[in-house]
Design a protein around this motif. Structure first.
Motif, short mmCIF file in Angstrom:
data_model
loop_
_atom_site.label_atom_id
_atom_site.label_comp_id
_atom_site.label_asym_id
_atom_site.label_seq_id
_atom_site.Cartn_x
_atom_site.Cartn_y
_atom_site.Cartn_z
N LYS A 17 0.74 -1.24 0.17
CA LYS A 17 -0.26 -0.13 0.15
C LYS A 17 0.98 1.29 0.03
O LYS A 17 2.11 1.12 0.82
CB LYS A 17 -0.85 0.40 1.29
N ASN A 18 0.38 2.78 -0.53
CA ASN A 18 1.23 3.62 -0.64
C ASN A 18 0.19 4.32 0.60
O ASN A 18 -0.36 4.65 1.20
CB ASN A 18 0.35 4.30 -1.77
N THR A 20 1.19 8.24 2.85
CA THR A 20 2.11 9.27 3.35
C THR A 20 2.08 9.92 4.59
O THR A 20 1.25 10.05 5.63
CB THR A 20 0.67 10.61 2.25
N SER A 57 13.24 12.54 -4.36
CA SER A 57 13.02 10.93 -3.93
C SER A 57 13.98 9.83 -4.30
O SER A 57 14.81 10.47 -4.61
CB SER A 57 12.12 10.60 -5.39
N LYS A 60 11.98 4.37 -3.12
CA LYS A 60 10.43 4.24 -3.38
C LYS A 60 10.05 5.37 -2.42
O LYS A 60 8.94 5.67 -2.02
CB LYS A 60 9.23 3.46 -2.72
N THR A 62 9.46 9.66 -1.08
CA THR A 62 9.51 11.37 -2.21
C THR A 62 9.25 12.28 -1.11
O THR A 62 7.99 12.05 0.44
CB THR A 62 8.13 11.09 -3.01
N HIS A 75 6.31 10.37 1.78
CA HIS A 75 5.03 9.53 0.72
C HIS A 75 5.86 8.26 0.40
O HIS A 75 7.55 8.18 0.01
CB HIS A 75 4.57 9.50 -0.51
N ILE A 76 5.00 7.08 0.54
CA ILE A 76 6.19 6.36 0.51
C ILE A 76 5.38 5.12 -1.13
O ILE A 76 4.05 4.95 -0.18
CB ILE A 76 6.17 5.06 1.57
N THR A 77 6.05 4.68 -1.65
CA THR A 77 4.27 3.50 -2.76
C THR A 77 5.80 2.65 -2.22
O THR A 77 6.47 1.87 -2.91
CB THR A 77 5.68 4.81 -3.95
N ALA A 78 3.98 1.86 -2.42
CA ALA A 78 4.47 0.21 -2.48
C ALA A 78 5.46 -0.42 -1.06
O ALA A 78 6.36 -0.70 -1.14
CB ALA A 78 5.27 -0.25 -3.99
N SER A 79 4.05 -0.31 0.39
CA SER A 79 5.57 0.09 1.32
C SER A 79 4.99 -1.12 1.45
O SER A 79 5.66 -2.48 0.85
CB SER A 79 4.15 0.49 2.86
#
Lengths: 114, 119
Positions: A17-18, A20, A57, A60, A62, A75-79
């Motif tokens: 999951k993403n 913030t 960034s 993963k 940003t 923001h973390i993408t695809a934790s």
């Protein structure tokens, strides 16, 4: 004195999951630092933001600083489970006697379930 | 490079006992800092040193003393420990030597911490 408010205080997400994390300042930010801390360890420097609208960034993760320089988001993408820990934002203290002093938010505890 | 090192890693004291926390950095940094971290309180600055031979109070200096022995080393002393000083203590260093804003050079590098329990 400058105060930093982080939200949320804690966050539990499922792997993939993403998410913030936000850091809001009571004053204009002249330098905003993001750190990560694993339980029982010291703080690891992630990124530093200085200019309004700036975005950086690393892998993963940003981080952004808003145009008004009073709020930053991480923001973390695809934790992944490796992202788990405490995230802290720190702000440089403006003024003639700053000597590199930073004021820190209270931290956001991130848990990532596999 | 070891970065910032701290000793000891753990310590248990009785009320009234004294101890010194040691910190050393090998990055040739000018400024060094001591923080304490308590649940829900974030990091609070105890003392800092902008250069060898100079020290100054931070947000929570009461009950502590510091010594900047040389450019590498910055020690924190508890003369008479109290239960309220139970905490995790971190040492940090940065390049900054000037008083004004020096964006980028303010990045602080932290040691692994000392966990202190005062009974």
């Amino acid at each position: 004195s400058q105060e930093l408010e982080q939200s949320p205080q804690s966050l539990i997400v499922q792997e993939g999951k993403n998410l913030t994390i936000n850091c809001t300042s009571s004053k204009t930010l002249y330098g905003l630092y993001w750190y990560k801390q694993k339980y029982g360890e010291g703080l690891i420097f992630l990124m530093m933001l200085q200019k309004g609208g700036e975005e950086k960034s690393h892998e993963k993760i940003t981080a952004k600083l808003d145009e008004k320089k009073q709020q930053s988001s991480l923001h973390i993408t695809a934790s992944q489970p490796s992202h788990a820990g405490i995230y802290l934002c720190g702000a440089a203290n403006a003024g003639g006697t700053s000597y590199g002093k930073l004021t820190f938010g209270q931290g956001t505890i991130l848990t990532v379930h596999p | 490079n070891a970065g910032v090192t701290q000793t000891p890693k753990f310590q248990v004291l009785k009320t009234g006992q004294s101890m010194t926390l040691q910190c050393a950095q090998d990055m040739n940094h000018n400024s060094m800092y001591w923080y304490r971290q308590d649940p829900g309180m974030g990091l609070r600055l105890i003392y800092y040193s902008a250069s060898e031979g100079t020290t100054d109070k931070g947000e929570v200096p009461n009950g502590y003393n510091v010594s900047r022995l040389n450019k590498r080393e910055f020690s924190l002393r508890l003369e008479s420990a109290a239960p309220s000083q139970t905490s995790v203590y971190f040492c940090a260093s940065s390049e900054v030597s000037a008083g004004g804003l020096t964006p980028g050079k303010e990045t602080q590098y932290f040691g692994p911490g000392t966990r202190l329990l005062v009974l």
